[in-house]
Scaffold this motif. Sequence first.
Motif, mmCIF file in Angstrom:
data_model
loop_
_atom_site.group_PDB
_atom_site.id
_atom_site.type_symbol
_atom_site.label_atom_id
_atom_site.label_comp_id
_atom_site.label_asym_id
_atom_site.label_seq_id
_atom_site.Cartn_x
_atom_site.Cartn_y
_atom_site.Cartn_z
ATOM 1 N N ILE A 159 75.881 35.312 -21.588
ATOM 2 C CA ILE A 159 74.821 35.121 -20.609
ATOM 3 C C ILE A 159 74.785 36.186 -19.643
ATOM 4 C CG2 ILE A 159 73.559 33.641 -18.970
ATOM 5 C CD1 ILE A 159 74.544 31.311 -20.731
ATOM 6 N N ILE A 160 76.114 36.572 -19.050
ATOM 7 C CA ILE A 160 76.177 37.165 -17.751
ATOM 8 C C ILE A 160 76.652 38.584 -17.909
ATOM 9 C CG2 ILE A 160 76.890 35.205 -16.443
ATOM 10 C CD1 ILE A 160 79.770 36.013 -16.590
ATOM 11 N N GLY A 161 76.899 38.916 -19.356
ATOM 12 C CA GLY A 161 76.892 40.324 -19.773
ATOM 13 C C GLY A 161 78.661 40.898 -19.260
ATOM 14 N N PRO A 162 78.755 41.954 -19.777
ATOM 15 C CA PRO A 162 80.202 42.720 -19.585
ATOM 16 C C PRO A 162 80.786 42.775 -18.305
ATOM 17 C CG PRO A 162 78.776 44.210 -20.398
ATOM 18 C CD PRO A 162 77.945 43.110 -20.356
ATOM 19 N N SER A 163 79.948 43.248 -17.321
ATOM 20 C CA SER A 163 80.357 43.516 -16.201
ATOM 21 C C SER A 163 80.784 42.525 -14.831
ATOM 22 C CB SER A 163 79.463 44.515 -15.430
ATOM 23 O OG SER A 163 78.263 43.956 -15.231
ATOM 24 N N CYS A 164 80.285 41.356 -15.371
ATOM 25 C CA CYS A 164 80.476 40.254 -14.452
ATOM 26 C C CYS A 164 81.957 39.512 -14.594
ATOM 27 C CB CYS A 164 79.430 39.114 -14.656
ATOM 28 S SG CYS A 164 77.863 39.608 -14.067
ATOM 29 N N THR A 165 82.445 38.951 -13.660
ATOM 30 C CA THR A 165 83.838 38.394 -13.660
ATOM 31 C C THR A 165 83.524 36.547 -13.996
ATOM 32 O OG1 THR A 165 84.693 39.779 -12.249
ATOM 33 C CG2 THR A 165 85.897 38.064 -12.438
ATOM 34 N N ILE A 166 84.534 36.255 -14.669
ATOM 35 C CA ILE A 166 84.636 34.700 -14.879
ATOM 36 C C ILE A 166 85.817 34.318 -14.569
ATOM 37 C CG2 ILE A 166 84.437 32.718 -16.496
ATOM 38 C CD1 ILE A 166 83.043 34.710 -18.770
ATOM 39 N N PHE A 167 86.131 33.019 -13.657
ATOM 40 C CA PHE A 167 87.295 32.386 -13.396
ATOM 41 C C PHE A 167 87.446 31.170 -14.055
ATOM 42 C CE2 PHE A 167 87.781 34.886 -9.278
ATOM 43 C CZ PHE A 167 86.628 35.464 -9.035
ATOM 44 N N ALA A 168 88.639 31.046 -14.658
ATOM 45 C CA ALA A 168 89.261 29.828 -15.343
ATOM 46 C C ALA A 168 90.518 29.119 -14.740
ATOM 47 C CB ALA A 168 89.137 29.956 -16.809
ATOM 48 N N GLN A 169 90.739 28.055 -14.626
ATOM 49 C CA GLN A 169 91.866 27.562 -13.827
ATOM 50 C C GLN A 169 92.777 26.935 -14.978
ATOM 51 O OE1 GLN A 169 90.775 25.351 -10.519
ATOM 52 N NE2 GLN A 169 92.496 24.026 -10.473
ATOM 53 N N VAL A 170 94.210 26.929 -14.570
ATOM 54 C CA VAL A 170 95.358 26.427 -15.282
ATOM 55 C C VAL A 170 95.399 25.002 -14.954
ATOM 56 C CG1 VAL A 170 96.618 28.532 -15.335
ATOM 57 C CG2 VAL A 170 97.300 26.979 -13.474
ATOM 58 N N LEU A 171 95.828 24.403 -15.898
ATOM 59 C CA LEU A 171 96.035 22.818 -15.696
ATOM 60 C C LEU A 171 97.633 22.537 -15.531
ATOM 61 C CD1 LEU A 171 93.562 21.567 -18.485
ATOM 62 C CD2 LEU A 171 93.513 20.965 -15.926
ATOM 63 N N ALA A 172 98.330 23.457 -15.889
ATOM 64 C CA ALA A 172 99.974 23.061 -15.617
ATOM 65 C C ALA A 172 100.239 23.041 -14.225
ATOM 66 C CB ALA A 172 100.511 24.412 -16.372
ATOM 67 N N ARG A 173 101.349 22.655 -14.266
ATOM 68 C CA ARG A 173 101.987 22.360 -12.717
ATOM 69 C C ARG A 173 103.265 23.020 -12.313
ATOM 70 N NH1 ARG A 173 100.855 17.550 -10.056
ATOM 71 N NH2 ARG A 173 98.760 16.797 -10.914
ATOM 72 N N GLU A 174 103.886 23.651 -13.694
ATOM 73 C CA GLU A 174 105.086 24.343 -13.294
ATOM 74 C C GLU A 174 105.185 25.706 -13.636
ATOM 75 O OE1 GLU A 174 107.856 22.745 -12.115
ATOM 76 O OE2 GLU A 174 106.474 20.828 -12.244
ATOM 77 N N PRO A 175 105.750 26.703 -12.595
ATOM 78 C CA PRO A 175 105.534 27.930 -12.822
ATOM 79 C C PRO A 175 105.487 28.522 -14.114
ATOM 80 C CG PRO A 175 107.260 27.375 -10.943
ATOM 81 C CD PRO A 175 106.949 26.226 -11.760
ATOM 82 N N GLU A 176 106.519 28.011 -15.059
ATOM 83 C CA GLU A 176 106.537 28.844 -16.353
ATOM 84 C C GLU A 176 105.213 28.400 -17.385
ATOM 85 O OE1 GLU A 176 108.326 31.241 -17.523
ATOM 86 O OE2 GLU A 176 109.284 31.204 -15.625
ATOM 87 N N SER A 177 105.067 27.088 -17.096
ATOM 88 C CA SER A 177 103.694 26.780 -17.937
ATOM 89 C C SER A 177 102.456 27.352 -17.399
ATOM 90 C CB SER A 177 103.567 25.617 -18.166
ATOM 91 O OG SER A 177 104.273 24.435 -16.986
ATOM 92 N N MET A 178 102.381 27.643 -16.062
ATOM 93 C CA MET A 178 101.411 27.897 -15.361
ATOM 94 C C MET A 178 100.856 29.545 -15.790
ATOM 95 S SD MET A 178 101.456 26.914 -11.298
ATOM 96 C CE MET A 178 100.719 25.626 -10.740
ATOM 97 N N ILE A 179 102.275 30.136 -15.926
ATOM 98 C CA ILE A 179 102.219 31.780 -16.489
ATOM 99 C C ILE A 179 101.756 31.744 -17.996
ATOM 100 C CG2 ILE A 179 103.660 33.642 -16.780
ATOM 101 C CD1 ILE A 179 105.189 32.425 -14.375
ATOM 102 N N ASP A 180 102.341 30.955 -18.821
ATOM 103 C CA ASP A 180 102.002 30.838 -20.060
ATOM 104 C C ASP A 180 100.451 30.623 -20.415
ATOM 105 O OD1 ASP A 180 104.439 31.360 -20.910
ATOM 106 O OD2 ASP A 180 105.009 29.404 -21.484
ATOM 107 N N GLU A 181 99.933 29.570 -19.596
ATOM 108 C CA GLU A 181 98.585 29.191 -19.695
ATOM 109 C C GLU A 181 97.696 30.179 -19.123
ATOM 110 O OE1 GLU A 181 97.981 25.152 -18.101
ATOM 111 O OE2 GLU A 181 95.867 25.375 -18.353
ATOM 112 N N ALA A 182 98.261 30.834 -17.955
ATOM 113 C CA ALA A 182 97.447 32.110 -17.472
ATOM 114 C C ALA A 182 97.374 33.392 -18.548
ATOM 115 C CB ALA A 182 98.202 32.805 -16.137
ATOM 116 N N LEU A 183 98.350 33.688 -19.106
ATOM 117 C CA LEU A 183 98.289 34.616 -20.176
ATOM 118 C C LEU A 183 97.272 34.278 -21.384
ATOM 119 C CD1 LEU A 183 101.979 35.770 -20.262
ATOM 120 C CD2 LEU A 183 100.259 36.837 -19.062
ATOM 121 N N TYR A 184 97.224 33.096 -21.607
ATOM 122 C CA TYR A 184 96.438 32.492 -22.548
ATOM 123 C C TYR A 184 94.885 32.805 -22.244
ATOM 124 C CZ TYR A 184 93.518 29.291 -24.935
ATOM 125 O OH TYR A 184 92.361 28.670 -25.811
#
Length: 220
Positions: free
Chosen positions: A49-74
Amino acid sequence: MEIYLDTADLDAIEELSEILPIAGVTTNPSIVATGKHPLNVLLPKIRRIIGPSCTIFAQVLAREPESMIDEALYLNDLDPKLVVKIPAIASGFAAIMALSARSVRTLGTAIYSPMQGLFAAHAGACYVAPYVNRLDATGGDGIKMVQSLQKLLDLHEPSCSILAASFRTPSQVLDCLLAGARAVTIPPDVARQMLASPAVDVAIERFEKDWLKVFGNLSA
Ligand code: G3P
């Protein structure tokens, strides 16, 4: 200045992105749950819908740094222009630092105090999201927090932008922009209130009536 829509409602994104020059769409886990599509389904739909130039933000659910990082990379792999939202808590600062070192763009979210926002920015977040209405609703002053945070960023972390969030009224949005926030994310109902202009509609109808009285049709 950047305007985002804070929603996973695809119809609302379609409707409002035709009227407002939006920079993208922000989500959080509650918003995604409301839309009922998991992120791997939702993000491509929003992107179409918004096209290639717009930005999307999505949030991690994890609470610990390592799992936050893994989820962020996913999440980062799910969309070509994604910013990962990380809660601005102690473990989140560690994750933001590690992700920043890997050039993954992050937003420090759920900011309830200026210092918390400054820490997220100092850890390497590109954006920080103060929760204006949620702070107001608990007896605090959301706009004052945004004003102080903007001053701190101007002084110490000028490359980080405030993306003000959690709005119930158009005047909260206006006050954040007046405080110098470079970006705001607006839920569809507040965006519609901002676009409604009853007094202007009355004036336009008057112009039409005056014209029709003399010329009989609306062609110039
Ligand atoms: O997206 C995060 C933030 O906008 C939350 O807003 O409306 O749930 O207070 P709200």
